[in-house]
Design an enzyme around this catalytic site. Structure first.
Site, PDB file in Angstrom:
ATOM      1  CG  HIS A 139     -32.952  16.918  -4.812  1.00  0.00           C
ATOM      2  ND1 HIS A 139     -32.524  15.947  -5.685  1.00  0.00           N
ATOM      3  CD2 HIS A 139     -31.839  17.534  -4.356  1.00  0.00           C
ATOM      4  CE1 HIS A 139     -31.215  15.981  -5.765  1.00  0.00           C
ATOM      5  NE2 HIS A 139     -30.756  16.934  -4.953  1.00  0.00           N
ATOM      6  CD  GLU A 140     -31.626  20.447  -1.777  1.00  0.00           C
ATOM      7  OE1 GLU A 140     -30.739  20.046  -1.010  1.00  0.00           O
ATOM      8  OE2 GLU A 140     -31.450  20.563  -3.000  1.00  0.00           O
ATOM      9  CG  HIS A 145     -29.480  15.558  -0.393  1.00  0.00           C
ATOM     10  ND1 HIS A 145     -28.549  14.739  -0.963  1.00  0.00           N
ATOM     11  CD2 HIS A 145     -29.759  16.509  -1.314  1.00  0.00           C
ATOM     12  CE1 HIS A 145     -28.288  15.167  -2.187  1.00  0.00           C
ATOM     13  NE2 HIS A 145     -29.012  16.233  -2.426  1.00  0.00           N
TER      14      HIS A 145
HETATM   15 ZN   LIG Z   1     -28.851  17.319  -4.165  1.00  0.00          ZN
END
Ligand SMILES: [Zn+2]
Length: 250
Positions: A234-235, A238
């Site tokens: 998820h990171e 980004h």
């Molecule tokens: Zn996030």
């Protein structure tokens, strides 16, 4: 359980064979990146504390707000206390200079349009246009500044690369990077991991250039490496769009 916490986290150059080898070497040594972070941290403290003092930015921001509020109040008070004939004179003065104000407004609008259109870039995956306020160089400078601020903030809680929690994050992150190596943004970027020992913070975040911070509170609720993998992926996600701008729009 993990995904619930993940939602809280958002706060946020053709390749020669030699470069490929170097990049891969970096990825396989993620746990060693911690050493360079510790080094950066020392540099920050001893070499450039004044230039990078976040306190100055905080004070300036508050001072700017204060001046804005004060100016607004002073102008309102001045207008209310103005006698009707004086108010009329002010209105007439503005009416006499309306072309100047019109020209100023028009040039401001044109400058804004020129700024906006010159900062539209193609989004690599969706192909859509998007607005990015900063050039890659400016964005990199902001990123580096913010990275140093974060290191300074957590300097007493950063875990060494030899710590089991650091090794766990490095292992999972390396797996993810290797599995997504066909993405140029993943392949060409230098990623780093910082593990912060704070059980109260169940979070992880990432800087636009790919410096990932994971808190021990988040590690505690990741029961296995698959859950941690979701958090780290998820990171990294980004960064992918932002890295395209940073790495290839120079
Ligand atoms: Zn996030």
């Amino acid at each position: 359980m993990v995904s619930r916490h993940v939602n809280t986290c958002c706060r946020q150059n053709s390749r020669s064979k030699q470069m490929f080898t170097q990049t891969m070497a970096k990825k396989f040594c993620l746990n060693k990146t911690r050493e360079s972070i510790v080094f950066n941290q020392k540099c920050l403290i001893h070499l450039s504390p004044k230039r990078h003092n976040p306190l100055v930015a905080i004070v300036l921001r508050q001072a700017a707000k204060f001046v804005a509020v004060l100016t607004g109040r002073v102008v309102r008070k001045w207008w209310r206390e103005l006698p009707p004939n004086k108010r009329q004179l002010v209105i007439q003065w503005f009416a006499r200079h309306k072309w100047k104000f019109g020209l100023l407004l028009l040039s401001s609008v044109l400058a804004f349009v020129a700024y906006y259109t010159s900062h539209l870039v193609d989004t690599p995956i969706t192909g859509r246009k998007r607005f990015i306020a900063f050039t890659p160089k400016q964005l990199k400078e902001i990123n580096d500044y913010e990275f140093e601020v974060q290191l300074e903030t957590y300097k007493h809680k950063l875990l060494p690369s030899s710590h089991e929690m650091s090794k766990r994050v490095a292992r999972v992150a390396t797996q993810l990077l290797n599995a997504n190596n066909d993405l140029p943004q993943i392949h060409d970027n230098e990623w780093s991991i910082s593990v912060v020992d704070d059980l109260n913070i169940k979070n992880a975040f990432v800087m636009p250039s790919g410096q990932i911070f994971v808190f021990s509170g988040m590690l505690a609720i990741c029961d296995n490496d698959q859950q941690l993998g979701v958090v780290l992926a998820h990171e990294m996600a980004h960064c992918v769009q932002c890295l395209h701008h940073l790495l290839y729009n120079n």
